[in-house]
Every structure is written in structure tokens, then in C-alpha cells.
Design a protein around this motif. Structure first.
Motif, short mmCIF file in Angstrom:
data_model
loop_
_atom_site.label_atom_id
_atom_site.label_comp_id
_atom_site.label_asym_id
_atom_site.label_seq_id
_atom_site.Cartn_x
_atom_site.Cartn_y
_atom_site.Cartn_z
N ALA A 1 39.87 49.20 45.66
CA ALA A 1 39.39 49.21 44.28
C ALA A 1 37.93 49.63 44.17
N ILE A 2 37.08 49.12 45.05
CA ILE A 2 35.64 49.39 44.92
C ILE A 2 35.29 50.84 45.27
N PRO A 3 35.67 51.36 46.45
CA PRO A 3 35.28 52.74 46.76
C PRO A 3 36.00 53.81 45.95
N PHE A 4 37.14 53.46 45.33
CA PHE A 4 37.89 54.43 44.53
C PHE A 4 37.53 54.33 43.04
N SER A 5 36.73 53.33 42.68
CA SER A 5 36.48 53.04 41.27
C SER A 5 35.73 54.16 40.54
N ASP A 6 34.95 54.96 41.26
CA ASP A 6 34.16 55.99 40.58
C ASP A 6 35.00 57.15 40.07
N ARG A 7 36.28 57.16 40.40
CA ARG A 7 37.19 58.21 39.92
C ARG A 7 37.90 57.80 38.63
N PHE A 8 37.65 56.59 38.14
CA PHE A 8 38.42 56.06 37.02
C PHE A 8 37.52 55.46 35.95
N ARG A 9 38.04 55.47 34.73
CA ARG A 9 37.36 54.80 33.63
C ARG A 9 37.42 53.29 33.82
N GLU A 10 38.59 52.81 34.26
CA GLU A 10 38.77 51.37 34.46
C GLU A 10 39.71 51.13 35.63
N VAL A 11 39.42 50.07 36.37
CA VAL A 11 40.29 49.63 37.46
C VAL A 11 40.71 48.19 37.16
N VAL A 12 41.99 47.91 37.29
CA VAL A 12 42.50 46.54 37.22
C VAL A 12 42.96 46.17 38.62
N ALA A 13 42.35 45.14 39.17
CA ALA A 13 42.62 44.73 40.56
C ALA A 13 43.19 43.32 40.57
N ILE A 14 44.34 43.16 41.21
CA ILE A 14 45.08 41.89 41.17
C ILE A 14 45.32 41.37 42.58
N ASP A 15 45.08 40.07 42.77
CA ASP A 15 45.37 39.44 44.06
C ASP A 15 45.61 37.95 43.85
N PRO A 16 46.54 37.34 44.61
CA PRO A 16 46.82 35.92 44.44
C PRO A 16 45.86 35.00 45.20
N ASP A 17 44.98 35.57 46.03
CA ASP A 17 44.08 34.78 46.87
C ASP A 17 42.71 34.69 46.20
N ALA A 18 42.36 33.52 45.72
CA ALA A 18 41.10 33.35 44.99
C ALA A 18 39.88 33.64 45.86
N ASP A 19 39.94 33.30 47.13
CA ASP A 19 38.81 33.56 48.02
C ASP A 19 38.61 35.06 48.23
N MET A 20 39.70 35.80 48.34
CA MET A 20 39.60 37.25 48.48
C MET A 20 38.95 37.86 47.23
#
Length: 269
Positions: free
Chosen positions: A55-74
Motif C-alpha cells: 500500500a505505501i510504496p504503490f500509493s503514489d500511483r493512486f488518488r486513494e488507497v484502502v488498506a485492510i488487515d485483521p491484525d491491529a498490530d500490523m
């Protein structure tokens, strides 16, 4: 492979994951962007985003990124990394990919970085059919740094030490009591069944240098060698690993050439 979420899958790994996992080369993201001819107004859905390594290194190619994960620490590590690097167009969601709904809106791409195999793949792929635009697609990324099948002497040595302390079977989940099972059905077959039939693979290579300490950190980032698995034997395991690796290479530095690949599957017309 996975039917219910196991919250212990990467328990205690988040800080090691963000520091020691191999990063995808920027050239791989560039080639994915070129393949889809992305415009700056697109939206990206990153599922099983972990510490944000896609999500972070690819984010500059997009207007918005939605990133989902079940691990709160991650997610906490990912948000801290995004803030540190000045990335502010990512919306982080603490949830499972299986909970996807059309309320999230439409996306051009859905990405998985070393995460699709932990999910109910058929369900997630089916849900993505309605969330992706007609010219959209799924991208599954991986790096070839899994030591279990490596022929490099130092990696074989590292795994032999892990086995010495944890047993011959590759552990995963259930607080270290589960064992790894290979996928019965390959990713591409799952995607094709869900209606993503146009498949392409992009691969790049890159050089990676490890130290004994950074490789120990890598092991602690994996589902098969979480720090908690070693319990009161953790210090002894670390001493054993370091001694064994220094016997292979006295400098304590190891360099390898790794591959990074993206399996691209586009919606059938």
C-alpha cells in the motif's frame, strides 16, 4: 486453506515484519502501473495489507488507497510507516478481506502481498468481481525469499536450526500448534473460476544482503518462527542460530539474488 481467522497467525511479528521483510522493488510497481496504464485518479484496494509493504510504496500511483488487515498490530506499524514517509492518501481498515462489501466503492486494482493464501480465496475473489471496474484486475505479489525450499547453504542451515528447536514440521497459527499445509488449488485456478481469466506474470530480480541479526529478525516476522514459539528457549535459539550462521560465513553477511513477481488477473470481458 483457511476457513476461520486465527488471530495468533502473526502474533508478535508486526515490528519485525516492517523492519526485516524483503521490500518489493519499485520497478515491479512501475511495471504493474504500465500494464494497467494507470491514471492518477484510480483507487487501490490492498487486502491483507499487513505492515503496508504494498500500500505505501504503490500509493503514489493512486488518488486513494484502502488498506485492510485483521491484525491491529500490523495496521499500527503500517500507519506509523506511512506517517514517517509522508504518505497520507491511505485509508486503513481493521477487518478481514472476507468482510468486503460494496460500500467501499469501486476500485481499479486489488492487491495481495503474501496474503491471499491465508484467506478464503474463493469468497474473496468472488466479492471482488463487483468491486472492481470493468477494466480492473487482481495483483498477487510475492518475493522468492522463503527459506524452506532454498538450496543456499546458509538458508538451509537457518532452517535446520529452526527445526532443531521447533521440530521438523513447519508451524503456523494456533499459537504455534498448527502446521503448514500447501494449497490444494493454485491461485490462478481460483481466480479463473471467479471470472478473472486474463492472466499475466511480471517478474523482476533484485539483490538482497542480510546480516545474522537481520535474518533473525526476518525469521521472527514469519508465521513459522514467531518469537513466542521459542518460549523460555528463545535466547538459546538465538545463540544457536548466530553460531551456526557465523560458521557458514565468518563475516556474518549473506547476499542473494531474489525474484519479485506479480500474478495479474483481469476480469473476463
Amino acid at each position: 486453506m483457511v476457513t476461520t481467522y486465527d488471530p495468533t497467525l502473526f502474533q508478535g511479528a508486526a515490528s519485525y515484519y516492517v523492519r526485516y521483510r524483503s521490500r518489493y522493488p519499485q520497478s515491479l510497481f512501475d511495471r504493474i502501473a504500465d500494464h494497467f496504464q494507470l491514471s492518477p485518479q484510480e483507487r487501490l484496494l490492498d487486502l491483507g495489507c499487513g505492515a503496508g509493504l504494498v500500500a505505501i510504496p504503490f500509493s503514489d500511483r493512486f488518488r486513494e488507497v484502502v488498506a485492510i488487515d485483521p491484525d491491529a498490530d500490523m495496521l499500527k506499524e503500517a500507519q506509523a510507516e506511512a506517517e514517517r514517509t509522508g504518505v497520507n492518501n491511505i485509508h486503513w481498515i481493521h477487518d478481514r478481506a472476507e468482510s468486503l462489501s460494496e460500500e467501499l466503492g469501486q476500485f481499479r486494482l486489488a492487491t495481495f502481498g503474501r496474503s491471499f493464501h491465508w484467506m478464503q480465496r474463493e469468497l474473496v475473489a468472488e466479492k471482488l468481481r463487483s468491486l472492481l471496474t470493468d477494466d480492473g484486475g487482481i495483483v498477487i505479489l510475492k518475493t522468492g525469499d522463503d527459506p524452506w525450499n532454498s538450496q543456499l547453504p546458509w538458508k538451509k542451515t537457518a532452517i535446520s536450526v529452526v527445526k532443531r528447536w521447533l521440530g521438523d514440521q513447519r508451524r503456523t497459527g494456533q499459537a504455534g500448534q498448527g502446521t503448514w499445509k500447501s494449497l490444494d488449488v493454485p491461485h490462478d485456478v481460483v481466480l479463473e473460476t471467479a471470472g478473472f481469466t486474463q492472466h499475466t506474470t511480471i517478474e523482476v530480480t533484485f539483490e538482497k544482503t542480510w546480516t545474522v541479526d537481520s535474518y533473525l529478525g526476518y525469521l521472527y516476522s514469519t508465521a513459522f518462527a514467531l518469537p513466542s514459539f521459542f518460549g523460555e528457549n528463545r535466547e538459546e535459539f538465538e545463540a544457536d542460530l548466530k553460531k551456526s550462521l557465523f560458521e557458514i560465513e565468518s563475516s556474518g553477511n549473506f547476499t542473494e539474488v531474489l525474484s519479485a513477481a506479480a500474478l495479474i488477473a483481469q476480469k473476463s470481458k
